[in-house]
Design a protein around this motif. Structure first.
Motif, PDB file in Angstrom:
ATOM      1  N   ALA A   1      12.620   1.767 -16.575  1.00 10.16           N
ATOM      2  CA  ALA A   1      12.730   2.849 -17.559  1.00 10.16           C
ATOM      3  C   ALA A   1      11.560   2.868 -18.539  1.00 10.16           C
ATOM      4  N   MET A   2      10.937   1.720 -18.743  1.00  7.59           N
ATOM      5  CA  MET A   2       9.784   1.628 -19.644  1.00  7.59           C
ATOM      6  C   MET A   2       8.467   1.950 -18.930  1.00  7.59           C
ATOM      7  N   GLY A   3       8.538   2.218 -17.627  1.00  7.60           N
ATOM      8  CA  GLY A   3       7.347   2.537 -16.865  1.00  7.60           C
ATOM      9  C   GLY A   3       6.619   1.313 -16.331  1.00  7.60           C
ATOM     10  N   ARG A   4       7.219   0.158 -16.497  1.00  3.50           N
ATOM     11  CA  ARG A   4       6.601  -1.083 -16.032  1.00  3.50           C
ATOM     12  C   ARG A   4       7.079  -1.421 -14.622  1.00  3.50           C
ATOM     13  N   ILE A   5       6.250  -2.151 -13.908  1.00  2.00           N
ATOM     14  CA  ILE A   5       6.622  -2.612 -12.567  1.00  2.00           C
ATOM     15  C   ILE A   5       7.530  -3.822 -12.726  1.00  2.00           C
ATOM     16  N   PRO A   6       8.732  -3.797 -12.137  1.00  5.35           N
ATOM     17  CA  PRO A   6       9.597  -4.983 -12.185  1.00  5.35           C
ATOM     18  C   PRO A   6       9.047  -6.017 -11.195  1.00  5.35           C
ATOM     19  N   ARG A   7       8.077  -6.790 -11.661  1.00  3.97           N
ATOM     20  CA  ARG A   7       7.280  -7.657 -10.793  1.00  3.97           C
ATOM     21  C   ARG A   7       8.100  -8.647  -9.971  1.00  3.97           C
ATOM     22  N   GLN A   8       9.051  -9.310 -10.590  1.00  2.52           N
ATOM     23  CA  GLN A   8       9.825 -10.311  -9.850  1.00  2.52           C
ATOM     24  C   GLN A   8      10.655  -9.676  -8.736  1.00  2.52           C
ATOM     25  N   ALA A   9      11.323  -8.589  -9.043  1.00  9.06           N
ATOM     26  CA  ALA A   9      12.144  -7.912  -8.027  1.00  9.06           C
ATOM     27  C   ALA A   9      11.261  -7.336  -6.916  1.00  9.06           C
ATOM     28  N   PHE A  10      10.139  -6.755  -7.287  1.00 11.44           N
ATOM     29  CA  PHE A  10       9.227  -6.180  -6.299  1.00 11.44           C
ATOM     30  C   PHE A  10       8.637  -7.294  -5.429  1.00 11.44           C
ATOM     31  N   ALA A  11       8.297  -8.416  -6.045  1.00 12.69           N
ATOM     32  CA  ALA A  11       7.762  -9.561  -5.286  1.00 12.69           C
ATOM     33  C   ALA A  11       8.789 -10.089  -4.288  1.00 12.69           C
ATOM     34  N   ARG A  12      10.053 -10.165  -4.707  1.00 10.99           N
ATOM     35  CA  ARG A  12      11.110 -10.621  -3.788  1.00 10.99           C
ATOM     36  C   ARG A  12      11.220  -9.674  -2.594  1.00 10.99           C
ATOM     37  N   SER A  13      11.192  -8.392  -2.863  1.00 10.59           N
ATOM     38  CA  SER A  13      11.285  -7.399  -1.796  1.00 10.59           C
ATOM     39  C   SER A  13      10.102  -7.519  -0.838  1.00 10.59           C
ATOM     40  N   LEU A  14       8.901  -7.662  -1.382  1.00  9.63           N
ATOM     41  CA  LEU A  14       7.713  -7.797  -0.538  1.00  9.63           C
ATOM     42  C   LEU A  14       7.754  -9.095   0.262  1.00  9.63           C
ATOM     43  N   THR A  15       8.267 -10.154  -0.349  1.00  5.15           N
ATOM     44  CA  THR A  15       8.369 -11.440   0.351  1.00  5.15           C
ATOM     45  C   THR A  15       9.265 -11.304   1.573  1.00  5.15           C
ATOM     46  N   GLU A  16      10.398 -10.651   1.418  1.00  8.30           N
ATOM     47  CA  GLU A  16      11.319 -10.454   2.543  1.00  8.30           C
ATOM     48  C   GLU A  16      10.649  -9.642   3.652  1.00  8.30           C
ATOM     49  N   GLN A  17       9.959  -8.571   3.262  1.00 11.93           N
ATOM     50  CA  GLN A  17       9.282  -7.738   4.249  1.00 11.93           C
ATOM     51  C   GLN A  17       8.158  -8.502   4.949  1.00 11.93           C
ATOM     52  N   ALA A  18       7.396  -9.284   4.186  1.00 13.53           N
ATOM     53  CA  ALA A  18       6.291 -10.053   4.760  1.00 13.53           C
ATOM     54  C   ALA A  18       6.810 -11.100   5.739  1.00 13.53           C
ATOM     55  N   LYS A  19       7.885 -11.792   5.370  1.00  9.50           N
ATOM     56  CA  LYS A  19       8.468 -12.795   6.262  1.00  9.50           C
ATOM     57  C   LYS A  19       8.934 -12.154   7.566  1.00  9.50           C
ATOM     58  N   ALA A  20       9.558 -10.992   7.473  1.00 10.37           N
ATOM     59  CA  ALA A  20      10.014 -10.281   8.674  1.00 10.37           C
ATOM     60  C   ALA A  20       8.826  -9.880   9.541  1.00 10.37           C
ATOM     61  N   ARG A  21       7.746  -9.425   8.914  1.00  7.78           N
ATOM     62  CA  ARG A  21       6.556  -9.014   9.673  1.00  7.78           C
ATOM     63  C   ARG A  21       5.926 -10.206  10.385  1.00  7.78           C
TER      64      ARG A  21
ATOM     65  N   VAL B   1       4.574   0.882   1.529  1.00 10.64           N
ATOM     66  CA  VAL B   1       5.736   1.112   0.677  1.00 10.64           C
ATOM     67  C   VAL B   1       5.729   2.577   0.252  1.00 10.64           C
ATOM     68  N   PRO B   2       6.908   3.163   0.073  1.00  7.95           N
ATOM     69  CA  PRO B   2       6.958   4.588  -0.299  1.00  7.95           C
ATOM     70  C   PRO B   2       6.454   4.840  -1.715  1.00  7.95           C
ATOM     71  N   ARG B   3       6.638   3.840  -2.577  1.00  7.40           N
ATOM     72  CA  ARG B   3       6.178   3.962  -3.970  1.00  7.40           C
ATOM     73  C   ARG B   3       6.225   2.572  -4.615  1.00  7.40           C
ATOM     74  N   ILE B   4       5.498   2.423  -5.698  1.00  3.38           N
ATOM     75  CA  ILE B   4       5.579   1.198  -6.493  1.00  3.38           C
ATOM     76  C   ILE B   4       6.706   1.434  -7.502  1.00  3.38           C
ATOM     77  N   PRO B   5       7.742   0.590  -7.483  1.00  3.34           N
ATOM     78  CA  PRO B   5       8.875   0.826  -8.384  1.00  3.34           C
ATOM     79  C   PRO B   5       8.485   0.642  -9.857  1.00  3.34           C
ATOM     80  N   ARG B   6       9.159   1.377 -10.693  1.00  2.31           N
ATOM     81  CA  ARG B   6       8.946   1.294 -12.151  1.00  2.31           C
ATOM     82  C   ARG B   6      10.307   1.272 -12.832  1.00  2.31           C
TER      83      ARG B   6
ATOM     84  N   VAL C   1       0.848  -1.182   0.000  1.00  3.13           N
ATOM     85  CA  VAL C   1       0.000   0.000   0.000  1.00  3.13           C
ATOM     86  C   VAL C   1       0.886   1.236   0.000  1.00  3.13           C
ATOM     87  N   VAL C   2       0.641   2.120  -0.939  1.00  2.00           N
ATOM     88  CA  VAL C   2       1.324   3.417  -0.949  1.00  2.00           C
ATOM     89  C   VAL C   2       0.382   4.381  -0.243  1.00  2.00           C
ATOM     90  N   CYS C   3       0.791   4.830   0.937  1.00  2.00           N
ATOM     91  CA  CYS C   3      -0.065   5.726   1.715  1.00  2.00           C
ATOM     92  C   CYS C   3       0.785   6.516   2.700  1.00  2.00           C
TER      93      CYS C   3
END
Length: 79
Positions: A48-68, A41-46, A11-13
């Motif tokens: 250079a093409m404006g796309r979300i790097p889904r795999q990298a973002f998912a890995r980051s969220l997984t680490e944060q979720a496991k810690a939580r 999260v401070p922002r949804i990463p994008r 959530v970006v908020c």
């Protein structure tokens, strides 16, 4: 999803949004068989093409979720 899966929602908020209350509202809308983690999260990463790097973002969220989840089990808070 298998038994080890967790539903993580990014959530970006601003800081005025209370994540526990938001999580309670969302929890009523998703299956209960999986742990739910709402992450600020401070922002949804994008790229250079404006796309979300889904795999990298998912890995980051997984680490944060496991810690939580680990913090919940210890009775502490994480991020």
């Amino acid at each position: 999803m298998d038994r080890a899966d967790v539903l993580a929602i990014a959530v970006v908020c601003g800081g005025e949004v209370e994540l526990p209350q938001l999580q309670q509202k969302i929890a009523g809308l998703v299956p209960r068989q999986f742990p739910l983690v709402v992450l600020r999260v401070p922002r949804i990463p994008r790229n250079a093409m404006g796309r979300i790097p889904r795999q990298a973002f998912a890995r980051s969220l997984t680490e944060q979720a496991k810690a939580r989840i680990a913090a919940r089990r210890r009775g502490t808070t994480a991020g």
